[in-house]
Design a protein around this motif. Sequence first.
Motif, PDB file in Angstrom:
ATOM      1  N   ASN A 137     -62.243   6.490  95.002  1.00  0.00           N
ATOM      2  CA  ASN A 137     -61.188   7.037  95.853  1.00  0.00           C
ATOM      3  C   ASN A 137     -61.609   8.408  96.396  1.00  0.00           C
ATOM      4  O   ASN A 137     -61.467   8.685  97.591  1.00  0.00           O
ATOM      5  CB  ASN A 137     -59.877   7.128  95.070  1.00  0.00           C
ATOM      6  N   LYS A 138     -62.139   9.258  95.525  1.00  0.00           N
ATOM      7  CA  LYS A 138     -62.589  10.583  95.955  1.00  0.00           C
ATOM      8  C   LYS A 138     -63.683  10.483  97.012  1.00  0.00           C
ATOM      9  O   LYS A 138     -63.693  11.207  97.997  1.00  0.00           O
ATOM     10  CB  LYS A 138     -63.140  11.374  94.767  1.00  0.00           C
ATOM     11  N   ARG A 139     -64.653   9.594  96.777  1.00  0.00           N
ATOM     12  CA  ARG A 139     -65.826   9.533  97.648  1.00  0.00           C
ATOM     13  C   ARG A 139     -65.585   8.762  98.946  1.00  0.00           C
ATOM     14  O   ARG A 139     -66.124   9.119  99.987  1.00  0.00           O
ATOM     15  CB  ARG A 139     -67.007   8.887  96.930  1.00  0.00           C
ATOM     16  N   VAL A 174     -62.294   7.419 100.174  1.00  0.00           N
ATOM     17  CA  VAL A 174     -61.026   7.649 100.876  1.00  0.00           C
ATOM     18  C   VAL A 174     -60.890   9.128 101.252  1.00  0.00           C
ATOM     19  O   VAL A 174     -60.698   9.469 102.413  1.00  0.00           O
ATOM     20  CB  VAL A 174     -59.819   7.173 100.038  1.00  0.00           C
ATOM     21  N   GLU A 175     -60.997  10.006 100.260  1.00  0.00           N
ATOM     22  CA  GLU A 175     -60.909  11.436 100.545  1.00  0.00           C
ATOM     23  C   GLU A 175     -62.191  11.948 101.192  1.00  0.00           C
ATOM     24  O   GLU A 175     -62.155  12.865 102.001  1.00  0.00           O
ATOM     25  CB  GLU A 175     -60.642  12.210  99.260  1.00  0.00           C
ATOM     26  N   ALA A 233     -64.652  13.418  99.475  1.00  0.00           N
ATOM     27  CA  ALA A 233     -65.012  14.672  98.832  1.00  0.00           C
ATOM     28  C   ALA A 233     -66.471  14.662  98.387  1.00  0.00           C
ATOM     29  O   ALA A 233     -66.923  13.728  97.740  1.00  0.00           O
ATOM     30  CB  ALA A 233     -64.100  14.928  97.632  1.00  0.00           C
ATOM     31  N   THR A 266     -65.681  17.944 102.851  1.00  0.00           N
ATOM     32  CA  THR A 266     -64.768  16.805 102.882  1.00  0.00           C
ATOM     33  C   THR A 266     -65.050  16.002 104.144  1.00  0.00           C
ATOM     34  O   THR A 266     -64.867  16.500 105.259  1.00  0.00           O
ATOM     35  CB  THR A 266     -63.295  17.271 102.855  1.00  0.00           C
ATOM     36  N   GLY A 270     -63.680  12.890 104.770  1.00  0.00           N
ATOM     37  CA  GLY A 270     -62.588  12.005 105.130  1.00  0.00           C
ATOM     38  C   GLY A 270     -62.923  10.555 104.823  1.00  0.00           C
ATOM     39  O   GLY A 270     -63.965  10.223 104.257  1.00  0.00           O
ATOM     40  N   ARG A 271     -62.024   9.680 105.206  1.00  0.00           N
ATOM     41  CA  ARG A 271     -62.129   8.249 104.942  1.00  0.00           C
ATOM     42  C   ARG A 271     -63.365   7.642 105.621  1.00  0.00           C
ATOM     43  O   ARG A 271     -63.702   8.007 106.736  1.00  0.00           O
ATOM     44  CB  ARG A 271     -60.861   7.561 105.455  1.00  0.00           C
TER      45      ARG A 271
END
Length: 142
Positions: free
Chosen positions: A74-76, A78-79, A81, A97, A99-100
């Motif tokens: 999710n972090k890598r 979707v976000e 990060a 960051t 982003g998606r």
Amino acid sequence: MTITESDDRFAEAEAEVDRGEPWRFREPEAPNPLTIEALEWSTGMTKFGEAEFLGGVDRDGKRWSILVGGVVLNKRLVEGAIETWDENAGGFVVTETLGRVQPGEIVSIKFTGDVEGPNGPYPNFRVSRKPVAAVEPDDIPY
């Protein structure tokens, strides 16, 4: 030849519901890393509730579906990060960051094993993302 044999709507309908083979990263025969060109995001249900899936195609043309339910993916994905270790902070800090993941990006995901967290073990991954290829002016058909 019947009308159904020549009707392109059959192939189109099948393509719309074909999300690809699930990436079962823990299975020995699963590709690791899995590298795909991202095609689409979708949502679906798991035993834990609603989840997001990243669909894509590998270099051999095989469609894959990746469950993006855990914290790391999710972090890598979707976000977007990007984190690096910071000695002064004594932990990882977000340095960028992205982003998606967008359709057309190349994404490589490697399952590196389980790590122990405060709520028990969870799967860990390394992720590499390459941006959508730039289109050269000479490549644009006029």
